[in-house]
Motif scaffolding. Structure first.
Motif, PDB file in Angstrom:
ATOM      1  N   LEU A 169      82.013  36.188  19.736  1.00 37.24           N
ATOM      2  CA  LEU A 169      81.872  34.856  19.140  1.00 37.24           C
ATOM      3  C   LEU A 169      80.398  34.506  18.974  1.00 37.24           C
ATOM      4  O   LEU A 169      79.989  33.929  17.971  1.00 37.24           O
ATOM      5  N   ASN A 170      79.612  34.872  19.960  1.00 33.40           N
ATOM      6  CA  ASN A 170      78.192  34.562  19.886  1.00 33.40           C
ATOM      7  C   ASN A 170      77.534  35.318  18.741  1.00 33.40           C
ATOM      8  O   ASN A 170      76.766  34.754  17.961  1.00 33.40           O
ATOM      9  N   ASP A 230      78.989  36.431  16.114  1.00 32.62           N
ATOM     10  CA  ASP A 230      79.555  35.847  14.901  1.00 32.62           C
ATOM     11  C   ASP A 230      78.827  34.552  14.533  1.00 32.62           C
ATOM     12  O   ASP A 230      78.435  34.317  13.393  1.00 32.62           O
ATOM     13  N   ARG A 231      78.633  33.704  15.518  1.00 37.52           N
ATOM     14  CA  ARG A 231      78.026  32.398  15.245  1.00 37.52           C
ATOM     15  C   ARG A 231      76.546  32.526  14.916  1.00 37.52           C
ATOM     16  O   ARG A 231      76.031  31.811  14.056  1.00 37.52           O
ATOM     17  N   VAL A 232      75.868  33.437  15.572  1.00 36.49           N
ATOM     18  CA  VAL A 232      74.452  33.620  15.260  1.00 36.49           C
ATOM     19  C   VAL A 232      74.299  34.117  13.829  1.00 36.49           C
ATOM     20  O   VAL A 232      73.442  33.649  13.082  1.00 36.49           O
ATOM     21  N   ARG A 233      75.170  35.027  13.440  1.00 32.58           N
ATOM     22  CA  ARG A 233      75.090  35.528  12.065  1.00 32.58           C
ATOM     23  C   ARG A 233      75.406  34.410  11.070  1.00 32.58           C
ATOM     24  O   ARG A 233      74.795  34.314  10.024  1.00 32.58           O
ATOM     25  N   ARG A 234      76.387  33.577  11.415  1.00 29.71           N
ATOM     26  CA  ARG A 234      76.731  32.484  10.502  1.00 29.71           C
ATOM     27  C   ARG A 234      75.560  31.517  10.385  1.00 29.71           C
ATOM     28  O   ARG A 234      75.243  31.022   9.320  1.00 29.71           O
ATOM     29  N   LEU A 235      74.898  31.274  11.500  1.00 30.29           N
ATOM     30  CA  LEU A 235      73.752  30.375  11.476  1.00 30.29           C
ATOM     31  C   LEU A 235      72.644  30.908  10.597  1.00 30.29           C
ATOM     32  O   LEU A 235      71.938  30.175   9.941  1.00 30.29           O
ATOM     33  N   ARG A 236      72.493  32.228  10.601  1.00 32.83           N
ATOM     34  CA  ARG A 236      71.446  32.805   9.772  1.00 32.83           C
ATOM     35  C   ARG A 236      71.704  32.540   8.291  1.00 32.83           C
ATOM     36  O   ARG A 236      70.794  32.361   7.516  1.00 32.83           O
ATOM     37  N   ARG A 237      72.981  32.535   7.927  1.00 39.05           N
ATOM     38  CA  ARG A 237      73.305  32.346   6.519  1.00 39.05           C
ATOM     39  C   ARG A 237      73.117  30.892   6.113  1.00 39.05           C
ATOM     40  O   ARG A 237      72.939  30.591   4.951  1.00 39.05           O
ATOM     41  N   GLU A 238      73.222  30.004   7.087  1.00 35.60           N
ATOM     42  CA  GLU A 238      73.027  28.603   6.767  1.00 35.60           C
ATOM     43  C   GLU A 238      71.585  28.267   7.090  1.00 35.60           C
ATOM     44  O   GLU A 238      70.796  29.120   7.412  1.00 35.60           O
ATOM     45  N   THR A 239      71.245  27.021   6.981  1.00 33.29           N
ATOM     46  CA  THR A 239      69.886  26.679   7.373  1.00 33.29           C
ATOM     47  C   THR A 239      69.748  26.930   8.854  1.00 33.29           C
ATOM     48  O   THR A 239      70.608  26.544   9.641  1.00 33.29           O
ATOM     49  N   LEU A 240      68.712  27.582   9.223  1.00 32.61           N
ATOM     50  CA  LEU A 240      68.584  28.047  10.589  1.00 32.61           C
ATOM     51  C   LEU A 240      68.320  26.897  11.548  1.00 32.61           C
ATOM     52  O   LEU A 240      67.459  26.062  11.311  1.00 32.61           O
ATOM     53  N   GLY A 241      69.079  26.889  12.626  1.00 29.03           N
ATOM     54  CA  GLY A 241      68.795  25.970  13.722  1.00 29.03           C
ATOM     55  C   GLY A 241      68.979  24.510  13.417  1.00 29.03           C
ATOM     56  O   GLY A 241      68.224  23.670  13.876  1.00 29.03           O
ATOM     57  N   VAL A 242      69.977  24.169  12.599  1.00 30.28           N
ATOM     58  CA  VAL A 242      70.216  22.757  12.319  1.00 30.28           C
ATOM     59  C   VAL A 242      70.774  22.083  13.569  1.00 30.28           C
ATOM     60  O   VAL A 242      71.729  22.555  14.167  1.00 30.28           O
TER      61      VAL A 242
END
Lengths: 269, 169
Positions: free
Chosen positions: B68-69, B71-83
């Motif tokens: 899950l971690n 997965d979520r880190v990769r998803r965050l990379r695709r979105e604006t980072l660190g919102v």
């Protein structure tokens, strides 16, 4: 105290760094109830777990979640299905993990993060000469991609590219003398380490071997110049293998246009 | 869930919560994300408790949390980072003064490197265990671990000025 001991002590301290408060189990109970009410897969057309898994394979080819061992097959299917469900549902807000720099591993990262692609040849000097700039991002309000004029990338004694990554860390890939590479670079306006704006390596995986007019990779090819566009999560090494640098640039432009991808904000902006 | 299974799951949560929470904290470096990750993991385990209870739910939870971690880190990379968004305080407390310097060192690792290192030193996994949980080959796990450790050692270089670990003489 030795460094190794110090290191182990630091890790050991992390093992017991935090504890749940009294109301934590109740919060988990509520989360379980919410999840049990939630449909396994939304989108209407998916009839069951098998379909969800198939979607997972299509959506998440680059996640590396498919170990081949028979002993983990069941676990893999379930965990992967959950990932696909999450992707489909997209109902969980993305919270603020600590900043993570791009690795350049996926097509999506190249499309969102790179400003120029360059073909470089590592020589025995301390430079990797730029022989071609096959692609530049055309909509880069805060990037001078259009005027990219580096004639060479600085490389260290061990062949490492001396362009830091976004966090200011040293890139991992090394260039072998006499070999060519396709490299994704990015203009970083605000550097995490406080350095002046400049060109950085997109990430540790943003360097692909390039020979005889095509990308070399250990990965099996997942696309050709005429094939449909690769998934955003597809590993760049597999998506671009065998393609010319110009074709890779063409694919990046198409991916950006097709998905409406905007240039990723700088990690430390 | 019927009453007996509810009680079983509650006992499981009681046993595993702290271990999973600390694993998540080492992977994410902050209370909010550690709690989100832990809660989501246990919610998934709880939702399928009837099928998991007689197998190895602890091992399953461990693997789900790690993936899950990623997965979520990769998803965050695709979105604006660190919102960052406003969130209620998580039900998590620090037991001692957090070694912020060491967390900042871990934050410089790539997600794969950090996962491998944390699985080795917090999760007590051997190389095969790391590879299994990350869903990668043995060689890749070894590479992530060695590169991660090299980067940590580089950052903890004794020649560099750094704060001493809390409690270190």
């Amino acid at each position: 105290m030795s460094d190794e001991r110090d290191l182990r002590d630091r890790f050991d301290a992390l093992r017991t760094a935090v504890a749940p408060l009294e109301d934590a189990p109740a919060s988990i109970e509520r989360a379980v109830v919410r999840r049990r009410r939630r449909p396994l897969a939304v989108g209407g057309g998916l009839a069951g777990a098998a379909a969800v898994t198939a979607v997972a394979l299509a959506l998440l080819p680059g996640l590396g979640m498919f170990p081949g061992g028979a002993g983990t097959a069941s676990m893999t299917t379930e965990a992967t299905s959950e990932s696909a469900t999450d992707t489909l549902e997209a109902d969980a807000p993305s919270y603020g993990f600590v900043p993570v720099e791009m690795s350049g591993e996926t097509v999506g990262e190249w499309a969102a993060g790179a400003d120029v692609l360059v073909v470089v040849g590592a020589d025995d000097e301390a430079l990797a000469t730029v022989s071609d700039v096959p692609w530049r991002r055309t909509t880069t309000p805060d990037s001078p991609a259009g005027s990219f004029d580096l004639a060479a990338l600085p490389i260290g004694a061990d062949g490492q590219i001396l362009l830091s990554t976004a966090l200011g860390t040293s890139p991992e890939p090394t260039l072998a003398p006499g070999s060519d590479y396709l490299v994704a670079l990015r203009w970083e306006l605000v550097r995490c380490d406080g350095a002046a704006p400049g060109w950085i390596l997109l990430g540790d995986d943003a360097v692909l071997r390039y020979a005889d007019g095509g990308v070399l990779s250990d990965s099996a090819p997942s696309s050709t110049a005429d094939a449909p566009l690769p998934d955003l999560d597809a590993p760049a090494a597999a998506a671009f293998v065998g393609l010319t640098a110009d074709d890779v640039g063409g694919i990046l432009s198409s991916v950006i246009d097709t998905h409406g991808i905007e240039r990723a904000r700088g990690l430390c902006q | 869930m019927d009453g007996a299974r509810e009680a079983q799951f509650a006992e499981f949560v009681d046993t595993e919560l702290t271990r999973l929470l600390n694993l998540a904290f080492a992977l994410t470096g902050n209370h909010h994300d550690a709690w989100d990750l832990t809660q989501e993991t246990l919610a998934r385990v709880g939702a399928r408790w009837s099928r998991l209870k007689d197998s190895n739910p602890g091992g399953y939870a461990h693997t789900v949390l790690v993936r899950l971690n990623i997965d979520r880190v990769r998803r965050l990379r695709r979105e604006t980072l660190g919102v960052l968004v406003d969130r209620p305080a998580p039900p998590v407390a620090s037991l001692a003064e957090v070694d912020e310097f060491f967390l900042s060192v871990l934050a410089t690792l790539s997600p794969s490197q950090r996962t491998a290192v944390v699985l080795r030193f917090i999760g007590d996994r051997d190389l095969q265990g790391i590879a299994d949980e990350m869903g990668c080959s043995l060689g890749t796990a070894k590479s992530h671990l060695s590169r991660g450790m090299a980067r940590i050692r580089e950052r903890l270089d004794p020649d560099e000025t750094r704060p001493a670990r809390q409690g270190t003489p």
